[in-house]
Design an enzyme around this catalytic site. Structure first.
Site, mmCIF file in Angstrom:
data_model
loop_
_atom_site.group_PDB
_atom_site.id
_atom_site.type_symbol
_atom_site.label_atom_id
_atom_site.label_comp_id
_atom_site.label_asym_id
_atom_site.label_seq_id
_atom_site.Cartn_x
_atom_site.Cartn_y
_atom_site.Cartn_z
ATOM 1 N N ASP A 1 47.575 36.467 36.878
ATOM 2 C CA ASP A 1 49.121 35.847 36.595
ATOM 3 C C ASP A 1 49.363 35.913 35.167
ATOM 4 O O ASP A 1 50.664 35.953 34.821
ATOM 5 C CB ASP A 1 48.837 34.488 37.173
ATOM 6 C CG ASP A 1 48.200 34.125 38.558
ATOM 7 O OD1 ASP A 1 47.485 34.989 38.890
ATOM 8 O OD2 ASP A 1 48.547 33.206 38.977
ATOM 9 N N ALA A 2 48.307 35.518 34.308
ATOM 10 C CA ALA A 2 48.522 35.802 32.802
ATOM 11 C C ALA A 2 49.308 36.878 32.352
ATOM 12 O O ALA A 2 49.884 36.722 31.155
ATOM 13 C CB ALA A 2 47.412 35.462 31.994
#
Length: 382
Positions: free
Chosen positions: A171-172
């Site tokens: 997700d980062a």
């Protein structure tokens, strides 16, 4: 031109003179107009969803407790894109009101990628309004992180904060890199891209399965299996990545040839894999390789993937004849999940892996993803 020590007012002047631009690396290739997409409907759906979310924003627990966090941050990106497309200043005014209340600051954790997601929209707002308060907190934070890099690793363990100071979960790759590419393009200072590129590629080498051409959510899932024996690849997790790649490609400097090829190649590779995993109902489900165990639609994964694919066709990175049917089917699926009042349903709640979803579930990032997709869909239908 060296922007390293240049005052912000001079940066703004350079931008207005055209020394610094934000655009795609390759010239767009015109796409055939999709037969099943109606521009008026796209505008109507997007407006209805945006207006519902603005109205309900004060009632959302994450908007109350974490308005600077990633959950709202993904909404702000979509709302900014929609504000630009609609040309209605009211949406920009809404963003200003929200951001003024939080003093244009990121979240509390200095290193955490989730806590800088909001800065992508701050920088976009600065590019539009040239007000230094919109940019200075982000510049100070990112400069500090670059000058004091984390010593954390990439094997995530939520009992150890040091393990998620790096971009150790997929997700980062949506939350943080777009901040650095924007700053690189805005200032011309290569340090932003050197840092971001190194961190992105470290995560890519750690989490990307080169056989499946998909990203594990994080290292905890390397040896996990779905009920059907397949590897665990989360729908929204890979949606985050393709959406993040689109943001990187959108915000790199014009005619960049040093960094762009890697991200475009990865974008195309991931796009091809994700397009092949679309379900018959037009959605991408919570588990990409075991949709039978998670048969419900999932609109946050679908929204980000449709956004990425439509952006790719608009820019000429993806062949229209191959991807337009996938995009059209995905958009129709998203529209089917919008209630008459504008609420978007079938959004998997906050989590890190596939979960069950029901039609009544909604969340801010789901709305953001739909709005981002709607803007690219509208451009497709021009």
């Amino acid at each position: 031109m060296d922007f390293k020590l240049m005052p912000l007012k001079h940066i703004a002047a350079a931008m207005m003179l055209g020394f610094v631009t934000i655009s795609s690396w390759a010239a767009p290739v015109p796409a055939e107009k999709p037969s099943g997409l109606d521009r008026a409907e796209v505008l109507s759906v997007a407006r209805k969803v945006a207006d519902w979310q603005v109205k309900e924003f004060p009632n959302n627990p994450y908007a109350v407790k974490e308005p600077k966090g990633w959950i709202a941050g993904a909404l702000y990106l979509g709302m900014y894109d929609w504000a630009e497309l609609s040309g209605e200043e009211g949406y920009f005014n809404w963003l200003k009101k929200v951001f003024n209340r939080q003093y244009w600051q990121g979240g509390d954790r200095m290193y955490h990628a989730d806590d800088v997601c909001v800065s992508q929209t701050y920088i976009d707002m600065y590019n539009k309004y040239k007000e230094e308060k919109m940019l200075l907190p982000t510049l100070a934070r990112i400069d500090w992180v670059i000058n004091n890099p984390s010593k954390g690793g990439l094997d995530i363990d939520y009992s150890k904060p040091l393990s998620y100071e790096r971009w150790s979960w997929c997700d980062a790759l949506f939350m943080a890199p777009g901040v650095y590419t924007r700053l690189y393009t805005l200032t011309g200072n290569k340090k932003y891209m050197i840092f971001s590129d190194a961190e992105f590629k470290a995560t890519y080498n750690h989490l990307y399965d080169k056989e499946e051409h998909l990203f594990f959510r994080d290292s905890r899932y390397f040896n996990q299996k779905e009920a059907n024996g397949k590897k665990v690849f989360w729908g929204r997790g890979n949606g985050w990545v393709i959406g993040g790649l689109a943001e990187i490609l959108k915000t790199l400097p014009e005619n960049d040839t040093e960094y762009h090829p890697f991200y475009q190649q990865l974008f195309c590779e991931l796009s091809e894999r994700l397009a092949a995993l679309q379900n018959k109902d037009g959605f991408w489900h919570a588990s990409l390789l075991d949709p039978d165990s998670y048969p419900s639609p999932e609109t946050s994964a679908t929204g980000f993937i449709v956004y990425g694919l439509a952006y790719g066709v608009n820019q000429g990175y993806l062949p229209a004849d191959k991807y337009l049917p996938v995009i059209e089917k995905g958009w129709k699926a998203l529209v089917s999940a919008v209630e008459p009042d504008g609420k978007l349903g079938w959004v998997q709640p906050v989590g890190a892996d596939p979960k069950k979803v029901t039609r009544d579930m909604t969340e801010l990032y789901g709305t953001g993803a739909l709005l981002m997709a709607a803007v690219e869909i509208y451009k497709l239908s021009e």
